[in-house]
Write an enzyme that holds these catalytic residues in place. Structure first.
Site, PDB file in Angstrom:
ATOM      1  N   ASP A   1       1.778  -1.973   8.797  1.00  0.00           N
ATOM      2  CA  ASP A   1       1.713  -1.379   7.977  1.00  0.00           C
ATOM      3  C   ASP A   1      -0.187  -1.231   7.167  1.00  0.00           C
ATOM      4  O   ASP A   1      -0.332  -1.979   7.180  1.00  0.00           O
ATOM      5  CB  ASP A   1       2.917  -1.552   6.564  1.00  0.00           C
ATOM      6  CG  ASP A   1       2.265  -0.204   5.203  1.00  0.00           C
ATOM      7  OD1 ASP A   1       2.377   0.752   6.317  1.00  0.00           O
ATOM      8  OD2 ASP A   1       2.318  -0.478   4.781  1.00  0.00           O
TER       9      ASP A   1
ATOM     10  N   ASP B   1      -1.099   1.425   3.447  1.00  0.00           N
ATOM     11  CA  ASP B   1      -0.814   0.746   2.254  1.00  0.00           C
ATOM     12  C   ASP B   1       0.043   0.093   1.984  1.00  0.00           C
ATOM     13  O   ASP B   1       1.458  -0.685   2.335  1.00  0.00           O
ATOM     14  CB  ASP B   1      -0.256   2.540   1.753  1.00  0.00           C
ATOM     15  CG  ASP B   1      -0.808   3.865   2.476  1.00  0.00           C
ATOM     16  OD1 ASP B   1      -2.009   3.531   2.537  1.00  0.00           O
ATOM     17  OD2 ASP B   1      -0.391   4.684   2.599  1.00  0.00           O
TER      18      ASP B   1
HETATM   19  P1  B16 Z   1       0.180  11.051   3.210  1.00  0.00           P
HETATM   20  P2  B16 Z   1       2.235   3.214   5.070  1.00  0.00           P
HETATM   21  C1  B16 Z   1       2.864   5.963   3.365  1.00  0.00           C
HETATM   22  O1  B16 Z   1       2.084   5.029   3.838  1.00  0.00           O
HETATM   23  C2  B16 Z   1       2.887   5.128   1.840  1.00  0.00           C
HETATM   24  O2  B16 Z   1       3.780   4.212   1.976  1.00  0.00           O
HETATM   25  C3  B16 Z   1       3.902   6.689   1.468  1.00  0.00           C
HETATM   26  O3  B16 Z   1       3.725   6.429  -0.199  1.00  0.00           O
HETATM   27  C4  B16 Z   1       4.085   7.775   1.357  1.00  0.00           C
HETATM   28  O4  B16 Z   1       3.692   8.755   0.734  1.00  0.00           O
HETATM   29  C5  B16 Z   1       3.568   7.818   3.013  1.00  0.00           C
HETATM   30  O5  B16 Z   1       2.603   7.541   3.957  1.00  0.00           O
HETATM   31  C6  B16 Z   1       2.812   9.696   3.340  1.00  0.00           C
HETATM   32  O6  B16 Z   1       0.904   9.617   3.042  1.00  0.00           O
HETATM   33  O7  B16 Z   1       0.896  11.770   1.919  1.00  0.00           O
HETATM   34  O8  B16 Z   1      -0.778  10.736   3.381  1.00  0.00           O
HETATM   35  O9  B16 Z   1       0.466  11.434   4.576  1.00  0.00           O
HETATM   36  O10 B16 Z   1       2.941   2.876   3.130  1.00  0.00           O
HETATM   37  O11 B16 Z   1       3.393   3.541   6.086  1.00  0.00           O
HETATM   38  O12 B16 Z   1       1.176   3.035   5.788  1.00  0.00           O
HETATM   39 MG    MG Z   2       3.021   0.436   2.726  1.00  0.00          MG
END
Ligand code: B16
Ligand code: MG
Length: 214
Positions: free
Chosen positions: A8, A10
């Site tokens: 992953d 984030d």
């Molecule tokens: P975006 P991951 C996720 O990334 C985040 O954890 C989540 O908080 C966020 O809402 C989602 O991506 C969408 O992100 O708005 O930039 O498209 O943890 O799966 O890497």
């Molecule tokens: Mg994450």
């Protein structure tokens, strides 16, 4: 036997979770909604529009689709301002070294993020070339806890789910890995990520030789 490691983004490789939180909190403040760090946990790994729905459910008003699109775009613009300023030193300690070591040992590496901004983040921190396949929020219909993102990454990496281990900081992400039939390493607190095969406080704490014992 584990042949493939899927990460992953984030909260596992970089601390963009804190930027999502700051941007959502700014929107919540403008809308007069109280939004705490505990509320923010529910947004981790969840898509942008689903995150907005969770945030709005903490308030009393309802909004039409157009107003919601506008709010999500506003939040994203603030988030993009943060990530555009990211640099290679923003990678969590020890993570680049772990990725390089895993590659040296012959593991295939994938990145599986719900974020539509994952490509920008990888470019800013300069690690895109360490991954054999990248799946981001633009390529999937269903976000975590649905297993789609991990199953697509495994198929791009030509690996069976049973050969994959997922590194995840979100409860929804660990659940997605389980539903995909994959092993998982939780990054964070054992209380929250207890369903993972192993939990470490930081990604850089994980040792490549532990993969055989998961
Ligand atoms: P975006 P991951 C996720 O990334 C985040 O954890 C989540 O908080 C966020 O809402 C989602 O991506 C969408 O992100 O708005 O930039 O498209 O943890 O799966 O890497
Ligand atoms: Mg994450």
């Amino acid at each position: 036997m584990i042949t493939t490691c899927i990460f992953d983004l984030d909260g596992v490789i970089v601390d963009t979770a804190k930027f999502h939180y700051l941007a959502w909190q700014r929107l919540a403040k403008e809308l007069g909604i109280t939004f705490t760090e505990t509320d923010n946990e529910r947004l981790k790994g969840v898509s942008r529009m689903e995150s907005l729905d969770i945030l709005l459910s903490l308030g009393t008003r309802t909004y039409d689709a157009r107003a919601k699109e506008e709010m999500a775009a506003r939040k994203n613009a603030w988030f993009v301002d943060y990530i555009n300023a990211m640099k290679p030193e923003d990678i969590f300690p020890g993570v680049r070294e772990l990725l390089v070591e895993l590659r040296k040992k012959g593991y295939r590496l994938g990145l599986a993020s719900s974020s539509k901004n994952a490509g920008t983040v990888l470019d800013r921190v300069g690690i895109a070339s360490l991954f054999d396949a990248v799946v981001d929020g633009n390529m999937i219909k269903n976000s975590k806890p649905d297993p789609e993102v991990f199953l697509l990454a495994a198929s791009k990496l030509k690996a069976k789910p049973s050969e994959c281990v997922v590194f995840e900081d979100a409860e929804a992400g660990v659940e997605a890995a389980i539903r995909a039939g994959m092993k998982s390493v939780g990054i964070g607190s054992p209380k929250q990520l207890g369903k993972a095969n192993q939990v470490v406080a930081r990604t850089g704490d994980f040792k490549a030789e532990w993969l055989d014992k998961l």
